[in-house]
Design a protein around this motif. Structure first.
Motif, PDB file in Angstrom:
ATOM      1  N   PHE A 253       0.983  -1.106  -0.125  1.00 57.08           N
ATOM      2  CA  PHE A 253       0.025   0.072   0.044  1.00 57.08           C
ATOM      3  C   PHE A 253       0.922   1.153  -0.055  1.00 57.08           C
ATOM      4  O   PHE A 253       1.893   1.270   0.594  1.00 57.08           O
ATOM      5  CB  PHE A 253      -0.870  -0.137   1.081  1.00 57.08           C
ATOM      6  N   VAL A 254       0.400   2.219  -0.580  1.00 56.42           N
ATOM      7  CA  VAL A 254       1.133   3.444  -0.692  1.00 56.42           C
ATOM      8  C   VAL A 254       0.489   4.673  -0.192  1.00 56.42           C
ATOM      9  O   VAL A 254      -0.919   4.594  -0.408  1.00 56.42           O
ATOM     10  CB  VAL A 254       1.755   3.947  -1.935  1.00 56.42           C
ATOM     11  N   ILE A 255       1.026   5.613   0.768  1.00 56.01           N
ATOM     12  CA  ILE A 255       0.336   6.640   1.310  1.00 56.01           C
ATOM     13  C   ILE A 255       1.110   7.983   0.756  1.00 56.01           C
ATOM     14  O   ILE A 255       2.119   7.986   0.829  1.00 56.01           O
ATOM     15  CB  ILE A 255       0.169   6.604   2.733  1.00 56.01           C
ATOM     16  N   THR A 256       0.567   8.996   0.347  1.00 53.57           N
ATOM     17  CA  THR A 256       1.102  10.262  -0.275  1.00 53.57           C
ATOM     18  C   THR A 256       1.653  10.896   0.870  1.00 53.57           C
ATOM     19  O   THR A 256       0.787  11.323   1.818  1.00 53.57           O
ATOM     20  CB  THR A 256       0.214  11.117  -1.227  1.00 53.57           C
ATOM     21  N   SER A 257       2.954  11.418   0.894  1.00 47.00           N
ATOM     22  CA  SER A 257       3.733  12.088   1.850  1.00 47.00           C
ATOM     23  C   SER A 257       4.174  13.502   1.284  1.00 47.00           C
ATOM     24  O   SER A 257       5.231  14.079   2.184  1.00 47.00           O
ATOM     25  CB  SER A 257       4.560  11.294   2.492  1.00 47.00           C
ATOM     26  N   HIS A 258       3.442  13.998   0.226  1.00 47.10           N
ATOM     27  CA  HIS A 258       3.995  15.291  -0.299  1.00 47.10           C
ATOM     28  C   HIS A 258       3.692  16.415   0.809  1.00 47.10           C
ATOM     29  O   HIS A 258       2.738  16.672   1.267  1.00 47.10           O
ATOM     30  CB  HIS A 258       3.347  15.448  -1.631  1.00 47.10           C
ATOM     31  N   ALA A 259       4.415  17.579   0.454  1.00 49.56           N
ATOM     32  CA  ALA A 259       4.001  18.673   1.300  1.00 49.56           C
ATOM     33  C   ALA A 259       2.848  19.417   0.437  1.00 49.56           C
ATOM     34  O   ALA A 259       1.967  20.109   1.088  1.00 49.56           O
ATOM     35  CB  ALA A 259       5.176  19.709   1.513  1.00 49.56           C
ATOM     36  N   ARG A 260       2.726  19.249  -0.655  1.00 47.38           N
ATOM     37  CA  ARG A 260       1.751  19.736  -1.461  1.00 47.38           C
ATOM     38  C   ARG A 260       1.587  18.974  -2.801  1.00 47.38           C
ATOM     39  O   ARG A 260       2.696  18.738  -3.331  1.00 47.38           O
ATOM     40  CB  ARG A 260       1.976  21.289  -1.913  1.00 47.38           C
ATOM     41  N   ARG A 261       0.631  18.688  -3.292  1.00 49.26           N
ATOM     42  CA  ARG A 261       0.315  18.124  -4.699  1.00 49.26           C
ATOM     43  C   ARG A 261      -0.458  19.157  -5.569  1.00 49.26           C
ATOM     44  O   ARG A 261      -1.543  19.679  -5.230  1.00 49.26           O
ATOM     45  CB  ARG A 261      -0.595  16.939  -4.588  1.00 49.26           C
ATOM     46  N   THR A 262       0.025  19.470  -6.801  1.00 53.21           N
ATOM     47  CA  THR A 262      -0.643  20.617  -7.663  1.00 53.21           C
ATOM     48  C   THR A 262      -0.287  20.523  -8.878  1.00 53.21           C
ATOM     49  O   THR A 262       0.512  19.753  -9.525  1.00 53.21           O
ATOM     50  CB  THR A 262      -0.275  22.137  -7.061  1.00 53.21           C
ATOM     51  N   GLY A 263      -1.225  20.581  -9.734  1.00 52.36           N
ATOM     52  CA  GLY A 263      -1.390  20.570 -11.192  1.00 52.36           C
ATOM     53  C   GLY A 263      -2.453  20.542 -11.833  1.00 52.36           C
ATOM     54  O   GLY A 263      -3.531  21.062 -11.205  1.00 52.36           O
ATOM     55  N   LYS A 264      -2.619  19.602 -13.148  1.00 48.87           N
ATOM     56  CA  LYS A 264      -3.769  19.652 -13.554  1.00 48.87           C
ATOM     57  C   LYS A 264      -3.758  18.127 -14.024  1.00 48.87           C
ATOM     58  O   LYS A 264      -2.821  17.432 -14.521  1.00 48.87           O
ATOM     59  CB  LYS A 264      -3.838  20.407 -14.901  1.00 48.87           C
ATOM     60  N   TYR A 265      -4.999  17.638 -13.995  1.00 46.24           N
ATOM     61  CA  TYR A 265      -5.150  16.245 -14.275  1.00 46.24           C
ATOM     62  C   TYR A 265      -5.996  15.886 -15.342  1.00 46.24           C
ATOM     63  O   TYR A 265      -7.178  16.574 -15.641  1.00 46.24           O
ATOM     64  CB  TYR A 265      -6.137  15.398 -12.877  1.00 46.24           C
ATOM     65  N   THR A 266      -5.481  15.169 -15.991  1.00 48.47           N
ATOM     66  CA  THR A 266      -6.196  14.374 -17.505  1.00 48.47           C
ATOM     67  C   THR A 266      -6.197  13.163 -17.161  1.00 48.47           C
ATOM     68  O   THR A 266      -5.156  12.248 -16.979  1.00 48.47           O
ATOM     69  CB  THR A 266      -5.790  14.791 -18.719  1.00 48.47           C
ATOM     70  N   SER A 267      -7.359  12.241 -17.427  1.00 50.46           N
ATOM     71  CA  SER A 267      -7.473  10.983 -17.337  1.00 50.46           C
ATOM     72  C   SER A 267      -7.067  10.170 -18.409  1.00 50.46           C
ATOM     73  O   SER A 267      -7.559  10.513 -19.401  1.00 50.46           O
ATOM     74  CB  SER A 267      -9.073  10.643 -16.834  1.00 50.46           C
ATOM     75  N   ASP A 268      -6.320   9.249 -18.241  1.00 49.59           N
ATOM     76  CA  ASP A 268      -5.905   8.480 -19.264  1.00 49.59           C
ATOM     77  C   ASP A 268      -7.152   7.442 -19.625  1.00 49.59           C
ATOM     78  O   ASP A 268      -7.312   7.023 -20.972  1.00 49.59           O
ATOM     79  CB  ASP A 268      -4.525   7.590 -18.849  1.00 49.59           C
ATOM     80  N   GLU A 269      -8.088   7.029 -18.752  1.00 53.05           N
ATOM     81  CA  GLU A 269      -9.272   6.058 -18.800  1.00 53.05           C
ATOM     82  C   GLU A 269     -10.546   7.199 -19.522  1.00 53.05           C
ATOM     83  O   GLU A 269     -10.799   6.339 -20.581  1.00 53.05           O
ATOM     84  CB  GLU A 269      -9.566   5.654 -17.553  1.00 53.05           C
ATOM     85  N   LEU A 270     -10.560   8.182 -19.047  1.00 51.75           N
ATOM     86  CA  LEU A 270     -11.661   8.976 -19.747  1.00 51.75           C
ATOM     87  C   LEU A 270     -11.233  10.443 -20.018  1.00 51.75           C
ATOM     88  O   LEU A 270     -11.601  11.222 -19.312  1.00 51.75           O
ATOM     89  CB  LEU A 270     -12.830   8.966 -18.771  1.00 51.75           C
ATOM     90  N   PRO A 271     -10.479  10.632 -20.997  1.00 46.01           N
ATOM     91  CA  PRO A 271     -10.007  12.037 -21.051  1.00 46.01           C
ATOM     92  C   PRO A 271     -10.982  12.903 -21.715  1.00 46.01           C
ATOM     93  O   PRO A 271     -10.847  14.223 -21.488  1.00 46.01           O
ATOM     94  CB  PRO A 271      -8.902  11.936 -21.931  1.00 46.01           C
ATOM     95  N   ARG A 272     -12.047  12.532 -22.323  1.00 45.50           N
ATOM     96  CA  ARG A 272     -13.196  13.142 -22.507  1.00 45.50           C
ATOM     97  C   ARG A 272     -14.040  14.069 -21.687  1.00 45.50           C
ATOM     98  O   ARG A 272     -14.239  15.272 -21.844  1.00 45.50           O
ATOM     99  CB  ARG A 272     -14.316  12.415 -23.381  1.00 45.50           C
ATOM    100  N   GLY A 273     -13.944  13.362 -20.461  1.00 46.89           N
ATOM    101  CA  GLY A 273     -14.806  13.969 -19.326  1.00 46.89           C
ATOM    102  C   GLY A 273     -13.937  14.382 -18.373  1.00 46.89           C
ATOM    103  O   GLY A 273     -14.508  15.418 -17.555  1.00 46.89           O
TER     104      GLY A 273
END
Length: 298
Positions: free
Chosen positions: A67-87
Motif C-alpha cells: 500500500f502507498v500513502i502520499t507524503s507530499h508537502a503539496r500536490r498541485t497541477g492539472k489532471y487528465t484521465s488516461d481512462e476517460l480524457p473526454r470527461g
C-alpha cells in the motif's frame, strides 16, 4: 489524542465532472443525484466540522506489492484521465499534504502485519478518485492525503491497513476526515451495450442481483450494522465491488471493524453508472462514539 471526526462512502464516478448539459443528455433531462449530493455534503456536513486532514482511501489507485500513502508537502497541477480524457481533462488541483502524518501511518505497517510506503515523488500520478471528490469537497487549509488499494490485497489486508491508520490517527493529535472513495458493485456493461445503460436508474445496474446486493448493504449501513457488512464480505465479493471494497474496509477498520456502529445517511440516490452501483453515504457519529460499547466489549 487524534480522532476521526467524520467519514463517508463517497462516489467519485466520472459523470460528476461532465458539463450539466451532457449529464442531462445522458440521464433523460435530469441530473445525477450524486452531483447535488456532493454539494449538500460540503454545505450541510463538512462546513460544520473542524478537521486538519482528509484521508482519501482511493479505490482507483492500484498498487501491487504494498500500500502507498502520499507524503507530499503539496500536490498541485492539472489532471487528465488516461481512462476517460473526454470527461476529465486538465482538471486543476491544489492539495496541501502532511508528510509527518503520512510517515506515521507508514511506520505502523509492520506492527499490523502489512506493507505501507510513504511516497513524496513529485511525479507520482494522482487518481480521479481523489481529484474528483476534492473538486467538490475541498474547503481550503486542510491537508489531503491519498492511500492506495493494493490490487493484490484481500479483505484481511485492507483491514490491517485500517488498523495501522487508526493507531496513527490516535497518536497524531490530528482531527481526521476519512473518505472511502469508490463504488459498490462494479461490473461494467460491455462496450456494445453500455450506451444504452448510461442513465441513473437502478434498472441499468449490471444485473438485478448486483443491485440487490448493494441495496441490502445500504440498509445495513443505514442501521449502523457494519458488522454484518464485514461478516458477509465473501458473498459481496461475488458482485465485484470496486477494489474488492478495500476503500470501505480500510475506513471500517480505522473505526473499530465489527464494533463500528455509526448509522449512515444517504446524500444521493442509489444510482447506476454504466452498470456500477454508486451512492454517497455519510456515517453519523453515535452519541457514545464511533463504536458500540456492547460490540466493543464482546
Amino acid at each position: 489524542m487524534g480522532e476521526v471526526v467524520g467519514c463517508g462512502l463517497i462516489a467519485h464516478v466520472p459523470t460528476i465532472m461532465l458539463p450539466l448539459e451532457i449529464r442531462h443528455e445522458l440521464n433523460k433531462g435530469e441530473d445525477f443525484s450524486v452531483v447535488a449530493g456532493l454539494q449538500r455534503l460540503k454545505n450541510e456536513v463538512l462546513a460544520k466540522l473542524d478537521y486538519d486532514i482528509v484521508v482519501v482511501l482511493d479505490s482507483h489507485w492500484f498498487t501491487t506489492v504494498e500500500f502507498v500513502i502520499t507524503s507530499h508537502a503539496r500536490r498541485t497541477g492539472k489532471y487528465t484521465s488516461d481512462e476517460l480524457p473526454r470527461g476529465m481533462s486538465q482538471v486543476p488541483y491544489d492539495l496541501p499534504g502532511d508528510p509527518a502524518f503520512a510517515e506515521r501511518v507508514a511506520s505502523k505497517a509492520a506492527k499490523h502485519g502489512t506493507w505501507i510506503t510513504a511516497n513524496a515523488d513529485p511525479y507520482l500520478p494522482i487518481q480521479y478518485a481523489t481529484v474528483n471528490v476534492a473538486h467538490y469537497l475541498q474547503k481550503g487549509p486542510e491537508a489531503w492525503i491519498s492511500v492506495s488499494c493494493a490490487q493484490t490485497g484481500e479483505t484481511e489486508d485492507f483491514l490491517r491497513v485500517g488498523r495501522a491508520l487508526r493507531e496513527a490517527i490516535a497518536e497524531s493529535g490530528k482531527k481526521v476526515l476519512l473518505l472511502a472513495s469508490g463504488a459498490m458493485s462494479h461490473k461494467f456493461w460491455p462496450l456494445q451495450k453500455l450506451r444504452a445503460h448510461e442513465a441513473a436508474g437502478v434498472e441499468h445496474i449490471f444485473s438485478p442481483a448486483h443491485a440487490a446486493a448493494d441495496l441490502e448493504r445500504i440498509e445495513w449501513f443505514k442501521a449502523g450494522d457494519h458488522a454484518r457488512v464485514l461478516r458477509t464480505m465473501p458473498e459481496f465479493l461475488k458482485f465485484k465491488p470496486e477494489a474488492n471494497f478495500g476503500h470501505y474496509l480500510m475506513m471500517a477498520a480505522a473505526l473499530g471493524e465489527e464494533a463500528l456502529a455509526a448509522p449512515g445517511k444517504l446524500y444521493s440516490e442509489y444510482e447506476n453508472s454504466i452498470g456500477t452501483g454508486q451512492v454517497h453515504i455519510w456515517f453519523d457519529r453515535p452519541q457514545s462514539g464511533w463504536t458500540s460499547h456492547k460490540k466493543a466489549a464482546e
